[in-house]
Design an enzyme around this catalytic site. Structure first.
Site, PDB file in Angstrom:
ATOM      1  N   GLY A 131       0.855  -1.190   0.000  1.00 16.42           N
ATOM      2  CA  GLY A 131       0.000   0.000   0.000  1.00 16.42           C
ATOM      3  C   GLY A 131       0.888   1.236   0.000  1.00 16.42           C
ATOM      4  O   GLY A 131       2.045   1.186  -0.429  1.00 16.42           O
ATOM      5  N   ARG A 132       0.359   2.317   0.531  1.00 20.34           N
ATOM      6  CA  ARG A 132       1.096   3.588   0.461  1.00 20.34           C
ATOM      7  C   ARG A 132       2.433   3.522   1.209  1.00 20.34           C
ATOM      8  O   ARG A 132       3.441   4.044   0.729  1.00 20.34           O
ATOM      9  CB  ARG A 132       0.227   4.715   1.041  1.00 20.34           C
ATOM     10  CG  ARG A 132      -0.989   5.068   0.198  1.00 20.34           C
ATOM     11  CD  ARG A 132      -1.779   6.198   0.860  1.00 20.34           C
ATOM     12  NE  ARG A 132      -2.166   5.829   2.211  1.00 20.34           N
ATOM     13  CZ  ARG A 132      -3.339   5.301   2.536  1.00 20.34           C
ATOM     14  NH1 ARG A 132      -4.236   5.084   1.620  1.00 20.34           N
ATOM     15  NH2 ARG A 132      -3.600   4.995   3.794  1.00 20.34           N
ATOM     16  N   ILE A 133       2.445   2.882   2.378  1.00 21.43           N
ATOM     17  CA  ILE A 133       3.693   2.865   3.166  1.00 21.43           C
ATOM     18  C   ILE A 133       4.713   1.912   2.530  1.00 21.43           C
ATOM     19  O   ILE A 133       5.895   2.239   2.402  1.00 21.43           O
ATOM     20  CB  ILE A 133       3.410   2.492   4.640  1.00 21.43           C
ATOM     21  CG1 ILE A 133       2.454   3.533   5.261  1.00 21.43           C
ATOM     22  CG2 ILE A 133       4.705   2.427   5.443  1.00 21.43           C
ATOM     23  CD1 ILE A 133       1.957   3.195   6.658  1.00 21.43           C
ATOM     24  N   THR A 212       6.864  -2.474  11.094  1.00 22.09           N
ATOM     25  CA  THR A 212       6.294  -1.190  11.540  1.00 22.09           C
ATOM     26  C   THR A 212       4.780  -1.219  11.340  1.00 22.09           C
ATOM     27  O   THR A 212       4.139  -0.170  11.332  1.00 22.09           O
ATOM     28  CB  THR A 212       6.880  -0.004  10.737  1.00 22.09           C
ATOM     29  OG1 THR A 212       6.691  -0.270   9.342  1.00 22.09           O
ATOM     30  CG2 THR A 212       8.344   0.223  11.018  1.00 22.09           C
ATOM     31  N   SER A 213       4.212  -2.437  11.135  1.00 18.70           N
ATOM     32  CA  SER A 213       2.765  -2.494  10.832  1.00 18.70           C
ATOM     33  C   SER A 213       1.974  -2.723  12.120  1.00 18.70           C
ATOM     34  O   SER A 213       1.635  -1.762  12.813  1.00 18.70           O
ATOM     35  CB  SER A 213       2.492  -3.569   9.778  1.00 18.70           C
ATOM     36  OG  SER A 213       2.852  -4.866  10.246  1.00 18.70           O
ATOM     37  N   ARG A 214       1.717  -3.967  12.447  1.00 22.31           N
ATOM     38  CA  ARG A 214       1.072  -4.286  13.717  1.00 22.31           C
ATOM     39  C   ARG A 214       1.757  -5.526  14.291  1.00 22.31           C
ATOM     40  O   ARG A 214       2.092  -6.463  13.543  1.00 22.31           O
ATOM     41  CB  ARG A 214      -0.424  -4.570  13.526  1.00 22.31           C
ATOM     42  CG  ARG A 214      -1.284  -3.328  13.315  1.00 22.31           C
ATOM     43  CD  ARG A 214      -1.375  -2.474  14.587  1.00 22.31           C
ATOM     44  NE  ARG A 214      -2.211  -1.288  14.441  1.00 22.31           N
ATOM     45  CZ  ARG A 214      -1.766  -0.071  14.094  1.00 22.31           C
ATOM     46  NH1 ARG A 214      -0.482   0.130  13.847  1.00 22.31           N
ATOM     47  NH2 ARG A 214      -2.603   0.949  14.006  1.00 22.31           N
ATOM     48  N   GLU A 243       1.320  -5.043  23.144  1.00 23.75           N
ATOM     49  CA  GLU A 243       1.872  -3.761  23.609  1.00 23.75           C
ATOM     50  C   GLU A 243       1.188  -3.341  24.909  1.00 23.75           C
ATOM     51  O   GLU A 243      -0.030  -3.508  25.011  1.00 23.75           O
ATOM     52  CB  GLU A 243       1.654  -2.699  22.521  1.00 23.75           C
ATOM     53  CG  GLU A 243       2.454  -3.017  21.278  1.00 23.75           C
ATOM     54  CD  GLU A 243       2.244  -2.001  20.140  1.00 23.75           C
ATOM     55  OE1 GLU A 243       1.609  -0.955  20.368  1.00 23.75           O
ATOM     56  OE2 GLU A 243       2.724  -2.276  19.040  1.00 23.75           O
ATOM     57  N   HIS A 261       6.733   1.867  19.215  1.00 23.67           N
ATOM     58  CA  HIS A 261       5.615   2.205  18.306  1.00 23.67           C
ATOM     59  C   HIS A 261       5.596   3.707  17.982  1.00 23.67           C
ATOM     60  O   HIS A 261       4.654   4.418  18.331  1.00 23.67           O
ATOM     61  CB  HIS A 261       4.277   1.741  18.913  1.00 23.67           C
ATOM     62  CG  HIS A 261       3.207   1.578  17.861  1.00 23.67           C
ATOM     63  ND1 HIS A 261       2.177   0.679  17.988  1.00 23.67           N
ATOM     64  CD2 HIS A 261       3.004   2.206  16.674  1.00 23.67           C
ATOM     65  CE1 HIS A 261       1.383   0.758  16.930  1.00 23.67           C
ATOM     66  NE2 HIS A 261       1.875   1.679  16.118  1.00 23.67           N
TER      67      HIS A 261
HETATM   68  C1  GLV Z   1      -0.062   3.843  13.811  1.00 19.41           C
HETATM   69  O1  GLV Z   1       0.372   2.767  14.101  1.00 19.41           O
HETATM   70  C2  GLV Z   1      -1.196   4.051  12.972  1.00 19.41           C
HETATM   71  O2  GLV Z   1      -1.875   3.080  12.578  1.00 19.41           O
HETATM   72  O3  GLV Z   1      -1.494   5.212  12.666  1.00 19.41           O
END
Ligand code: GLV
Length: 304
Positions: A131-133, A212-214, A243, A261
């Protein structure tokens, strides 16, 4: 208006209590908003999440209760892609180990075998979730002459693949062939533990994984075991399965870089995220469609 005054996230009871008599809830990803919370807060008509990920919201429950829910897409992509690349670099070049060496006064001077890491330039990067990221990360990787492949449930248009110089591959091939694997999928039932013990075993022994997602996209217990046993070389993590808790043994490992996070944590981006959440609430009460509603169909059957 009530503003939660503490640094910590509210408990479920505190969240419900804060919603008493309120028309709108602006919440963070630390707040789980489900049918129970909505039933206990019957005056709330819009829930604006200050995050792009919305696995903390039960959108179907919102729709069933006639409550609009929104997120903050589009404004944090570059900031999060920056962080993913920073984690990749930090893990590959062992930056935090070096920092620890300096701070503990244990550096004995330059050594030819000291803190040898892995080259990022010309390495193979596999991006899971395009996706965008994920695309933002591919753009950054080009500057380091990385060879980039990606996997996603939906293949990107050919122009996007060409522009970014990436190739679409099956997940198995991506895990098997990549030097760096970076995760950019939303948390869904089908992505929970997408990276489990078997997936980790299929990766190169020298591979580094970045998330860096979940957190729950990786089986964190299996990851600790894999890092301990040398199944893969390292991990750069910004998110965790439970978390703020870490899986047992994770923090003791040297071959991980652990961040709290902070993917979207720049002053400019967090300000934009807050603005978007506020715009959704203001639009709703002005009788306009909230710009980033997740269940706009609710607007047709507004809560009385
Ligand atoms: C951060 O983890 C977000 O989903 O904005």
């Amino acid at each position: 208006m009530t503003v939660w005054p503490h640094d910590r996230a509210p408990s479920r009871a505190e969240l419900i209590d804060s919603c008493r008599g309120k028309d709108a809830l602006v919440c963070l990803l630390t707040e789980r908003v489900d049918s129970g919370v909505l039933a206990a807060a019957p005056t709330v008509r819009i829930v604006a999440n200050v995050a792009v990920g919305f696995d903390n919201l039960d959108v179907a429950a919102g729709t069933a209760a006639g409550v609009v829910m929104s997120n903050t897409p589009g404004v944090l992509d570059d900031t999060t892609a920056d962080l993913a690349f920073a984690l990749l670099m930090a893990t590959a070049r062992r930056l935090c180990e070096g920092d620890r060496l300096m701070r503990t006064g244990t550096w004995g001077g330059w050594g030819i075998m000291q803190l040898l890491g892995q080259d990022v330039h010309h390495a193979k990067l596999g991006i899971v979730g395009f996706g965008r990221i994920g695309r933002g990360l591919a753009r950054r990787a080009r500057g380091f002459d990385m060879l980039v492949s990606y996997h996603d449930a939906v293949r990107a248009p050919q122009e996007v693949e060409q522009e970014l110089g990436v190739s679409f591959v099956a997940l198995e091939a991506l895990l098997r062939d990549s030097d760096f694997v970076s995760l950019h999928v939303p948390l869904l039932p089908q992505t929970q533990h997408l990276i489990d013990a078997a997936a980790l075993r299929s990766m190169k022994k020298t591979a580094v994984i970045v998330n860096t997602s979940r957190g729950p996209v990786i089986d964190e217990t299996a990851l600790v075991q894999a890092l301990r046993d040398g199944v893969i070389a390292g991990a750069g993590l910004d998110v965790y399965e439970r978390e703020p808790q870490l899986a047992s043994g994770l923090a003791e490992l040297q071959n991980v870089v652990l961040l709290p996070h902070i993917g979207s944590a720049s002053v400019a981006t967090r300000s934009k995220m807050a603005e978007i959440a506020a715009q959704n609430v203001l639009a709703f009460f002005a009788g306009q469609p909230p710009p980033t509603a997740l269940n706009p169909e609710v607007l047709a059957q507004r809560r009385a």
